[in-house]
Each structure stands twice: as C-alpha cells, then as structure tokens.
Design an enzyme around this catalytic site. Structure first.
Site, short mmCIF file in Angstrom:
data_model
loop_
_atom_site.label_atom_id
_atom_site.label_comp_id
_atom_site.label_asym_id
_atom_site.label_seq_id
_atom_site.Cartn_x
_atom_site.Cartn_y
_atom_site.Cartn_z
N VAL A 154 -5.32 0.23 6.02
CA VAL A 154 -3.74 0.58 6.41
C VAL A 154 -3.51 1.80 5.46
O VAL A 154 -3.77 2.11 4.54
CB VAL A 154 -2.78 -0.70 6.14
CG1 VAL A 154 -3.26 -1.88 6.94
CG2 VAL A 154 -2.83 -1.13 4.62
N VAL B 195 -11.68 -1.74 6.33
CA VAL B 195 -10.59 -2.18 7.23
C VAL B 195 -9.17 -1.73 6.43
O VAL B 195 -8.74 -2.19 5.68
CB VAL B 195 -10.33 -3.60 7.72
CG1 VAL B 195 -9.02 -3.85 8.69
CG2 VAL B 195 -11.75 -4.09 8.43
N CYS C 130 0.69 -1.40 -0.01
CA CYS C 130 -0.12 0.04 -0.07
C CYS C 130 0.84 1.30 -0.05
O CYS C 130 1.78 1.40 0.94
CB CYS C 130 -0.96 0.12 1.20
SG CYS C 130 -1.85 1.33 1.51
N TYR D 31 -5.52 6.02 -9.15
CA TYR D 31 -6.36 5.15 -8.95
C TYR D 31 -7.84 5.46 -9.84
O TYR D 31 -8.64 4.83 -10.04
CB TYR D 31 -7.06 5.05 -7.23
CG TYR D 31 -6.00 4.33 -6.35
CD1 TYR D 31 -6.16 3.11 -6.26
CD2 TYR D 31 -4.78 4.98 -5.93
CE1 TYR D 31 -5.26 2.28 -5.41
CE2 TYR D 31 -3.87 4.08 -5.27
CZ TYR D 31 -4.31 2.96 -4.98
OH TYR D 31 -3.33 2.16 -4.38
N TRP E 102 -7.15 -7.52 6.17
CA TRP E 102 -5.83 -7.55 6.18
C TRP E 102 -5.54 -8.54 7.19
O TRP E 102 -5.92 -8.92 8.09
CB TRP E 102 -5.11 -6.46 6.53
CG TRP E 102 -5.14 -5.36 5.28
CD1 TRP E 102 -5.85 -4.09 5.54
CD2 TRP E 102 -4.45 -5.21 4.22
NE1 TRP E 102 -5.76 -3.44 4.22
CE2 TRP E 102 -4.79 -4.21 3.70
CE3 TRP E 102 -3.61 -6.13 3.66
CZ2 TRP E 102 -4.50 -3.70 2.05
CZ3 TRP E 102 -3.06 -5.76 2.22
CH2 TRP E 102 -3.70 -4.65 1.76
#
Length: 350
Positions: free
Chosen positions: A129, A127, A61, A192, A94
C-alpha cells in the site's frame, strides 16, 4: 508498505511503505512492480474517471498516509473511494477485517492480494500500500507509491474541489524534487535503514545520515513556515508522514534515538502546525501506527508488546508557526469536514 507475515515492516512486501526487502542483507526498498499511471489522457490505459478507482491504504503506513493527506487536501473523496486495511496483516497480505464480514464493501475482497492476483497472478513481489484498484475489473492499477500523489496533484486536477491547493506548483518543481530526494533517502527511508540494519556499521551510517538530514531540514525551517515556497507542497506531506511517526515508533522501535521530535523545537512546532492543518492530523491514526509496527515487526519486537507511550496530547498545543507568515493553501481554501466513516481516533484517546 507491503505485506507478508515474515516481512518486518508489514507494509511493503509485508512491511511499511513502498516495497522493501529485509533479512540479513542491507535494507533495500525495491521499485514498484506496477508503475502504471492514471492520467487525464489515459495514455497507460487508465483514464481519470470519477468513481472508477478505489484507493487501498493502511493508516499505519507512511507512504499510504501521503495519499490520504493528498486526497483530503485536494477534495478527491467523492472521486476516489477509500479502502482501509487492518493494521495487522496475516499470511495473505493486507486484510479488510475492519469492514463488515471482513470484505471490502466495494471490491468484495478479503485481502488486497486478490486485486494483485487479478492483475498478475504469482508476481514476484509483495502486496503493498498505497495501491489503486480498478473497481469494474477488480484489478490492481498501480502501487507506485512515489508517483501516486504527484498524479493526484496534477493528472486529477479536473476533479479537484474548488479551492484545492496546488501541491506541486510547476515553477517550484525542481526545488521540490531536490528537497524531496534528500528527505526520501535520508529520512523517509533512513528510519527503515536504521531499524532493519543488519550490522553495527550499517546502522551507524544510516543513523548519522538521518540526523544530519533532520538537522539540515530543521535549519531550513527555522525562518520559513514550509519547505518550499510559502504554501504547503508535496515536500511537506512527505516529511510530515515520517515526523508524525517519529516519537511513537521510530525513536525507540527503529533505534533512531539521538533525540525525540519533541526535543527539536523547530521540527516539533512544524509538525504540530501541519498536524493541526485540516487534511493532515485528521488522517492520522496513532493506534493503527503503533499496533502495526510493534505487532508486525516480530524480528525487532518478538514479544509483540505495544508501548503505552509516548504522551500524544502535545500534538494539539499551540505552535506559533503562523508568525512566520505563509499561506497554507495558497489562494485556495481548507478542505471540508472529514467524510462520515473516515474519521480517526484522536490522539488523546490512544
């Protein structure tokens, strides 16, 4: 980046950076649901304390990679421990399958979603990160990917290593913020918007904005080593984490294919300069990056085939950017060796 098996990015809400929503609507990155801050005075109820918190990341990421670079440069490895997730998620988010028995050895959890649930069960979001977890309670503290690194650079100053650089110098903050805003909108998020565009027009608009901004940044860096001032700042970290993924992922997978990074002499040299600076390249895992994007984004790559290329050996070739002057760490010093257990696969082994 969050995580759900249906999310094309795999690190947001099952995506790759911050919180994103996908599908047939225009790509939109949502705001962090848990914007609490860990501060020197503890005003949000979370005071800076060595050893109290754990940083959860995926090396795939780009948003989590910012935190990895900042943590290394500032020497916070002992103060803020690290949990590294598998680059491939499952339905529950994750997962910590890289650790013995599939559990994070400090938090004792199999999935990062368990820390989210400990804070707020069934909250309406993905969820994501990077995330920082309070070790004593097992609760998520924050997933504010925009603020985490700024706070590491400022609020955590008392725990910085001797010789740590000032990544967000106060006299330059207005200029840094302005530069970062354009980079975020058109480059960090722009790739993106290209990759998950739901119409030709939407894609072409994002594509045009992306390369217009890359051209602008390339011109800015033609006669200066770093984006703002003569040292590395937060702005460089944020640009780097997208550039290092450009040819392996964004050029082909996200259709950002006007040219490769290696075909822009300025940006390619700039990216190599940073990659070869301690704290940058030693946090990059190209294997995690490629497997995550190509295997998780099944809407874009339904076969799950991970490309063999590109050739990554050029990342360690001479860049000659030192001829522009600049002092990477200002009056400070490079970070020390990578801690045992945090070393990554070198690019020539991917």
């Amino acid at each position: 980046m969050s995580a759900t098996s249906t999310d094309p990015t795999g690190a947001e809400s099952a995506g790759t950076g911050g919180n994103d929503t996908y599908g047939h609507k225009p790509f939109k990155r949502s705001r962090s649901h848990f914007p609490d801050r860990i501060t020197a005075d503890g005003r949000d109820g979370w005071p800076v304390e060595p050893g109290r918190y754990r940083l959860a990341v995926s090396r795939a990421c780009p948003w989590a990679s910012r935190a990895l670079v900042s943590r290394r440069l500032l020497g916070l490895e002992d103060a803020l421990s690290l949990a590294v997730a598998d680059p491939i998620q499952d339905d529950r988010s994750w997962r910590f399958t890289l650790d013995p028995d599939g559990r994070d050895p400090v938090l004792g959890i199999r999935h990062l979603s368990e820390a989210y649930d400990a804070r707020e069960r069934d909250y309406p979001g993905g969820v994501s990160v990077p995330a920082i977890v309070d070790v004593p309670s097992g609760q998520l503290v924050t997933n504010d990917y925009q603020q985490i690194t700024l706070d590491l650079a400022t609020e955590w100053a008392a725990l910085h290593r001797p010789g740590a650089p000032d990544l967000y110098p106060e006299p330059l903050r207005a200029e840094i913020d302005e530069v970062m805003e354009g980079i975020y909108r058109d480059i960090n998020n722009g790739v993106y918007q290209c990759g998950f565009a739901s119409s030709q027009q939407e894609y072409e608009e994002a594509y045009a904005a992306l390369f217009a901004r890359l051209d602008q940044v390339s011109a800015r860096l033609a006669d200066r080593r770093y984006l703002v001032g003569d040292t590395i700042t937060e702005a460089d970290i944020r640009l780097f984490t997208t550039l290092v993924r450009f040819d392996p992922v964004y050029h082909g997978h996200f259709k950002c294919n006007r040219n490769k990074l290696t075909e822009d002499p300025v940006l390619w040299a700039y990216a190599r300069d940073l990659y070869q600076t301690p704290g940058f390249g030693d946090t990059v895992d190209f294997d995690h990056i490629k497997r995550h994007y190509y295997q998780v984004h099944t809407g874009i790559n339904p076969t799950g085939i991970v490309p063999a290329g590109p050739d990554l050996s050029g990342w360690t070739t001479p860049h000659h950017r030192e001829q522009l002057g600049g002092r990477p760490f200002g009056d400070g010093t490079p970070p020390g060796p990578v801690p045992e257990g945090e070393r990554v696969t070198p690019p020539d082994a991917v």
